[in-house]
Design a protein around this motif. Structure first.
Motif: not given
Length: 159
Positions: A17-25
């Motif tokens: 979840x953190x990786x996905x959010x960081x990629x999106x940001x």
């Protein structure tokens, strides 16, 4: 040398979840700065400090990542027209309440700021993906708002 009975420390890895959010940001930021055509998945992965395969894992492609970024735009740009459509509300109160509603997404932190930059970039160099994703939301909000204003002004619905 390692002491007997002690396990070596493991590096902590970011959760999915953190990786996905960081990629999106990071994607929102870079896509807003450079646009879709000038932003590579390699640049996004490097800036997010993840393996480039993570983009395919979480978003299936660069286009999938862009659609996810556009979802942030959709989320940030939805106008709660129902809250503005109280039948007995004077027009000056309606307009007074309208502008904070329009500007509210800008107060939602840096993600909203990146989304606004992406939106501005889309105005300059529109992509078909944005047209498919954002135009229906903007059109629906515009029609609902026009309907509310017309009802307050006693005019027929605008198209």
């Amino acid at each position: 040398m390692r002491r007997a009975g002690r396990r070596p420390r493991r590096r902590r890895h970011a959760t999915g979840s953190h990786t996905r959010k960081r990629l999106l940001l990071v994607a929102l930021k870079l896509l807003g700065q450079r646009g879709y055509a000038n932003t590579s998945t390699r640049a996004i992965a490097q800036a997010a400090r993840v393996n480039i395969a993570a983009i395919n894992y979480y978003f299936h492609s660069k286009e999938g990542l862009y659609y996810a970024a556009l979802d942030q735009l959709v989320f940030a740009s939805k106008l709660d027209v129902a809250a503005l459509s109280t039948p007995d509300q004077p027009i000056d109160t309606l307009l007074h309440d309208l502008f904070p509603s329009l500007l509210a997404p800008l107060r939602k932190g840096r993600t909203a700021g990146f989304a606004v930059r992406l939106c501005l970039h889309e105005l300059i160099a529109p992509t078909p993906m944005c047209r498919d994703k954002i135009a229906p939301v903007i059109r629906a909000s515009h029609q609902a708002l026009a309907s509310v204003l017309c009802s307050h002004l006693g005019a027929s619905d605008a198209h």
